[in-house]
Design a protein around this motif. Sequence first.
Motif, PDB file in Angstrom:
ATOM      1  N   ASN A 196      -8.617  -3.319 -12.592  1.00 60.12           N
ATOM      2  CA  ASN A 196      -7.318  -2.612 -12.658  1.00 60.12           C
ATOM      3  C   ASN A 196      -6.135  -3.551 -12.406  1.00 60.12           C
ATOM      4  O   ASN A 196      -5.036  -3.095 -12.120  1.00 60.12           O
ATOM      5  CB  ASN A 196      -7.277  -1.438 -11.674  1.00 60.12           C
ATOM      6  CG  ASN A 196      -7.418  -1.871 -10.221  1.00 60.12           C
ATOM      7  OD1 ASN A 196      -8.103  -2.857  -9.919  1.00 60.12           O
ATOM      8  ND2 ASN A 196      -6.779  -1.169  -9.325  1.00 60.12           N
ATOM      9  N   ALA A 232      -5.745   0.365  -4.693  1.00 58.37           N
ATOM     10  CA  ALA A 232      -5.033   0.967  -5.827  1.00 58.37           C
ATOM     11  C   ALA A 232      -6.008   1.723  -6.742  1.00 58.37           C
ATOM     12  O   ALA A 232      -5.726   2.849  -7.163  1.00 58.37           O
ATOM     13  CB  ALA A 232      -4.302  -0.122  -6.618  1.00 58.37           C
ATOM     14  N   ILE A 283       1.969   1.764  -3.418  1.00 55.81           N
ATOM     15  CA  ILE A 283       0.838   2.257  -4.233  1.00 55.81           C
ATOM     16  C   ILE A 283       0.665   3.773  -4.016  1.00 55.81           C
ATOM     17  O   ILE A 283       0.422   4.515  -4.967  1.00 55.81           O
ATOM     18  CB  ILE A 283      -0.467   1.499  -3.883  1.00 55.81           C
ATOM     19  CG1 ILE A 283      -0.364   0.039  -4.370  1.00 55.81           C
ATOM     20  CG2 ILE A 283      -1.690   2.188  -4.495  1.00 55.81           C
ATOM     21  CD1 ILE A 283      -1.508  -0.870  -3.920  1.00 55.81           C
ATOM     22  N   ASP A 284       0.834   4.225  -2.762  1.00 61.17           N
ATOM     23  CA  ASP A 284       0.701   5.672  -2.483  1.00 61.17           C
ATOM     24  C   ASP A 284       1.693   6.472  -3.340  1.00 61.17           C
ATOM     25  O   ASP A 284       1.337   7.488  -3.943  1.00 61.17           O
ATOM     26  CB  ASP A 284       0.971   5.975  -1.003  1.00 61.17           C
ATOM     27  CG  ASP A 284      -0.071   5.359  -0.072  1.00 61.17           C
ATOM     28  OD1 ASP A 284      -1.186   5.050  -0.551  1.00 61.17           O
ATOM     29  OD2 ASP A 284       0.239   5.187   1.128  1.00 61.17           O
ATOM     30  N   SER A 325       0.887   6.317  -7.023  1.00 62.41           N
ATOM     31  CA  SER A 325      -0.251   7.185  -7.338  1.00 62.41           C
ATOM     32  C   SER A 325       0.241   8.593  -7.643  1.00 62.41           C
ATOM     33  O   SER A 325      -0.196   9.221  -8.617  1.00 62.41           O
ATOM     34  CB  SER A 325      -1.218   7.182  -6.144  1.00 62.41           C
ATOM     35  OG  SER A 325      -2.262   8.076  -6.375  1.00 62.41           O
ATOM     36  N   SER A 326       1.175   9.085  -6.836  1.00 63.87           N
ATOM     37  CA  SER A 326       1.672  10.442  -7.066  1.00 63.87           C
ATOM     38  C   SER A 326       2.503  10.518  -8.344  1.00 63.87           C
ATOM     39  O   SER A 326       2.641  11.584  -8.934  1.00 63.87           O
ATOM     40  CB  SER A 326       2.474  10.938  -5.859  1.00 63.87           C
ATOM     41  OG  SER A 326       3.748  10.341  -5.853  1.00 63.87           O
ATOM     42  N   GLU A 385       0.828  -1.220   0.000  1.00 61.35           N
ATOM     43  CA  GLU A 385       0.000   0.000   0.000  1.00 61.35           C
ATOM     44  C   GLU A 385       0.860   1.268   0.000  1.00 61.35           C
ATOM     45  O   GLU A 385       0.524   2.247  -0.667  1.00 61.35           O
ATOM     46  CB  GLU A 385      -0.960   0.004   1.194  1.00 61.35           C
ATOM     47  CG  GLU A 385      -2.129  -0.958   0.977  1.00 61.35           C
ATOM     48  CD  GLU A 385      -3.138  -0.957   2.128  1.00 61.35           C
ATOM     49  OE1 GLU A 385      -4.193  -1.588   1.979  1.00 61.35           O
ATOM     50  OE2 GLU A 385      -2.854  -0.330   3.186  1.00 61.35           O
ATOM     51  N   ASP A 407      -8.763   3.173  -6.011  1.00 55.86           N
ATOM     52  CA  ASP A 407      -9.166   4.433  -5.371  1.00 55.86           C
ATOM     53  C   ASP A 407      -8.122   5.530  -5.577  1.00 55.86           C
ATOM     54  O   ASP A 407      -8.393   6.710  -5.372  1.00 55.86           O
ATOM     55  CB  ASP A 407      -9.381   4.224  -3.864  1.00 55.86           C
ATOM     56  CG  ASP A 407     -10.598   3.356  -3.584  1.00 55.86           C
ATOM     57  OD1 ASP A 407     -11.431   3.187  -4.509  1.00 55.86           O
ATOM     58  OD2 ASP A 407     -10.709   2.828  -2.453  1.00 55.86           O
ATOM     59  N   ARG A 408      -6.900   5.117  -5.906  1.00 56.21           N
ATOM     60  CA  ARG A 408      -5.797   6.074  -6.121  1.00 56.21           C
ATOM     61  C   ARG A 408      -5.351   6.088  -7.581  1.00 56.21           C
ATOM     62  O   ARG A 408      -4.250   6.536  -7.899  1.00 56.21           O
ATOM     63  CB  ARG A 408      -4.624   5.702  -5.192  1.00 56.21           C
ATOM     64  CG  ARG A 408      -4.958   6.020  -3.748  1.00 56.21           C
ATOM     65  CD  ARG A 408      -4.190   5.182  -2.750  1.00 56.21           C
ATOM     66  NE  ARG A 408      -4.661   5.481  -1.401  1.00 56.21           N
ATOM     67  CZ  ARG A 408      -5.772   4.973  -0.852  1.00 56.21           C
ATOM     68  NH1 ARG A 408      -6.539   4.141  -1.534  1.00 56.21           N
ATOM     69  NH2 ARG A 408      -6.146   5.329   0.366  1.00 56.21           N
ATOM     70  N   ASN A 409      -6.205   5.570  -8.453  1.00 54.91           N
ATOM     71  CA  ASN A 409      -5.912   5.551  -9.901  1.00 54.91           C
ATOM     72  C   ASN A 409      -4.648   4.797 -10.262  1.00 54.91           C
ATOM     73  O   ASN A 409      -3.907   5.200 -11.161  1.00 54.91           O
ATOM     74  CB  ASN A 409      -5.770   6.983 -10.436  1.00 54.91           C
ATOM     75  CG  ASN A 409      -7.107   7.554 -10.761  1.00 54.91           C
ATOM     76  OD1 ASN A 409      -7.976   6.849 -11.286  1.00 54.91           O
ATOM     77  ND2 ASN A 409      -7.298   8.814 -10.416  1.00 54.91           N
ATOM     78  N   VAL A 410      -4.379   3.730  -9.535  1.00 50.14           N
ATOM     79  CA  VAL A 410      -3.162   2.949  -9.782  1.00 50.14           C
ATOM     80  C   VAL A 410      -3.563   1.570 -10.315  1.00 50.14           C
ATOM     81  O   VAL A 410      -4.536   0.965  -9.849  1.00 50.14           O
ATOM     82  CB  VAL A 410      -2.331   2.805  -8.479  1.00 50.14           C
ATOM     83  CG1 VAL A 410      -1.168   1.832  -8.660  1.00 50.14           C
ATOM     84  CG2 VAL A 410      -1.802   4.172  -8.037  1.00 50.14           C
ATOM     85  N   GLY A 452       1.867   8.407 -11.010  1.00 47.35           N
ATOM     86  CA  GLY A 452       1.010   7.984 -12.130  1.00 47.35           C
ATOM     87  C   GLY A 452       1.460   6.717 -12.831  1.00 47.35           C
ATOM     88  O   GLY A 452       1.365   6.608 -14.056  1.00 47.35           O
TER      89      GLY A 452
END
Length: 268
Positions: A178, A141, A99-100, A103-104, A96, A143-146, A106
Amino acid sequence: MKSSVTISLVEAIKGCWVFKEDLSISIPMAKEIGFDAVELFPGSADDIDSELLRRLLAENQIELSAIATGAGEVLYGFTLASEDLTVRVNAVNFIERIIDVASSLGVPVIIGSMQGYIGKDNRRQKLAEFVSILGKLAQYAADRNVGILFEPLNRRQAGIANTLADGVEIIKATGASNIKLLADFFHMGIEEENIARSIKNAAEYIGYVHFVDSYRKPAGTGHIDIKSAVEALKEIGYDGFLSAEALPFPDSRAAAQQTIKMFRLLCK
Ligand code: LER
Ligand code: MN
């Protein structure tokens, strides 16, 4: 199709990454040799200095293709299928955090070694538990566009998905849209009866490729039929990354140059 090359940020691990130098050296070198992107193997999310990375990518006009999570298993023994609840929780937290960061930046996150092993005892139930954990991670993921790239590994390195068909079954069972497959030619050379056929059978699930030969040598220096594998990727309309996850053999620069030579010969 686009080319990428692996960079490990973990000095302690000897492994299958083309570059291990500092990012300020490896990113310009990847660009100079002709890659479209780099793939990162960090020791943990804390290893990634997003600001520095973003600056180096922009300065060198090169993309980031994906971030791998395998160090969670290699360095700490975390796996999503562990019998030990604490280890499973640590594995989820480790992924996770990556993933954070992804996400930043992309980019998608690779889950390969972190899947772990499930033996023959109680396999159905344990597989269902694994699918549930992977599904929850995929939701985190999403939820964070990953995106998640789920990678089947050869039987000595993983006991859940060894073939692309195993991977498809797991992805379908999660119901997540995803999660895509990562097709690694090295693992496929050990586990698949026919690499080109397996690629065609898993066509709509393939989201990333590790472009490498047998014995993890750079593409074109082993005995895998890379040409027919690439032909199959073309046939299914694959237009993603082919990322060199190879041993730095005989050295980083030569492995990278060999990969680009093969990429230009077969994939353009
Ligand atoms: C991960 O991408 C992989 O293929 C592993 O074999 C690396 O140890
Ligand atoms: Mn791989």
